[in-house]
Enzyme design. Sequence first.
Site, short mmCIF file in Angstrom:
data_model
loop_
_atom_site.label_atom_id
_atom_site.label_comp_id
_atom_site.label_asym_id
_atom_site.label_seq_id
_atom_site.Cartn_x
_atom_site.Cartn_y
_atom_site.Cartn_z
N ASP A 63 0.84 -1.21 0.00
CA ASP A 63 0.00 0.00 0.00
C ASP A 63 0.87 1.25 0.00
OD1 ASP A 63 0.87 -0.20 2.59
OD2 ASP A 63 -1.11 -0.10 3.53
N SER A 64 2.20 1.06 -0.01
CA SER A 64 3.12 2.17 -0.24
C SER A 64 2.89 2.75 -1.65
CB SER A 64 4.57 1.73 -0.07
OG SER A 64 4.83 0.55 -0.80
N ASP A 117 -1.06 -6.04 -0.16
CA ASP A 117 -1.54 -5.43 1.09
C ASP A 117 -3.05 -5.26 1.08
OD1 ASP A 117 0.36 -4.85 3.08
OD2 ASP A 117 1.19 -3.20 1.88
N LYS A 163 -1.40 -9.40 2.79
CA LYS A 163 -0.67 -8.96 4.00
C LYS A 163 -1.57 -8.03 4.79
CE LYS A 163 3.03 -5.98 3.83
NZ LYS A 163 2.62 -4.83 4.67
N GLU A 209 -1.68 -5.55 8.53
CA GLU A 209 -0.94 -4.93 9.63
C GLU A 209 -1.66 -5.16 10.96
OE1 GLU A 209 -0.18 -0.79 8.82
OE2 GLU A 209 0.80 -1.22 6.89
N GLU A 242 8.83 -4.25 10.77
CA GLU A 242 9.28 -2.96 10.23
C GLU A 242 9.83 -2.08 11.34
OE1 GLU A 242 6.60 -1.08 7.47
OE2 GLU A 242 7.78 0.77 7.43
#
Length: 271
Positions: free
Chosen positions: A51-52, A90, A120, A122, A189
């Site tokens: 999602d970057s 993501d 993925k 978070e 991270e």
Amino acid sequence: MSTYASTKKITTHILQEMKDSKEKISMLTAYDFSFAKIIDAAGIDIILVGDSASNVMAGHETTLPITLDQMIYHATSVVRAVDRAMIVVDLPFGSYQGNSKEALNSAIRIMKESGAHAIKMEGGIEIKESIERILSAGIPVMGHLGLTPQSIYKFGTYTVRATEDKEAKQLLEDAKLLEELGCFSIILEKIPADLAKKVAQTVKIPVIGIGAGQHVDGQVLVMHDLLGITQEFEPRFLRRYLDLYNDVKGAVEHYVKDVKSRDFPNEEEQY
Ligand code: KIV
């Protein structure tokens, strides 16, 4: 150099074998067909449609604005390009935190519409139910702990996480939980290298770091950072392998000059 260089398809099982045989796992982000093709040809093990993309493709300050539809668009472009790498996508902010049913629907949309291989997410204990539900649908899940950019407004800064005992202890507990639930891998991270080492030694699944030191099972970077396309971002953990911003700028300046001076196109470059 890699036992798996001739492996035709990287799967969760191959990644586990890599950890077990102490071969480091390489992972990089990609968001479009052309770069994904190059990165796959170069032998990367995992491509993350991160999602970057919200930052490096769309120019947002955070990862929060990117939508599920936009993630699926990027993932679909990457899937068309890749033969060997495993493709992880993501789940974007807002597509899984509400409830586990919504989380499952988001994960199913990514898998069905893009053809990617895993998703993925978070977080740890707070998203337990969603992880369980997605895993029970047969969708491989990669966890993400430490600095989780979707929670940036809770953290307030992008500084190193889990430097205090309480947060470090919680992170280790979360990593154990993700393994227990059945996640195939965890991203760590921006946390202290010693803590990352402890996590990688504690859980049996592959632990991949970004700013988490060398004692984890693999490394991930954002492609635009590695290639030197981004300029203003200078964290200590980043190694730049190219200065593409200046190389591209130089090439375009040269082209502009050639057009203005009537040097381009010349006799041989016309019909
Ligand atoms: O979105 C992303 O690029 C990521 C990496 C930084 C791990 O989550």
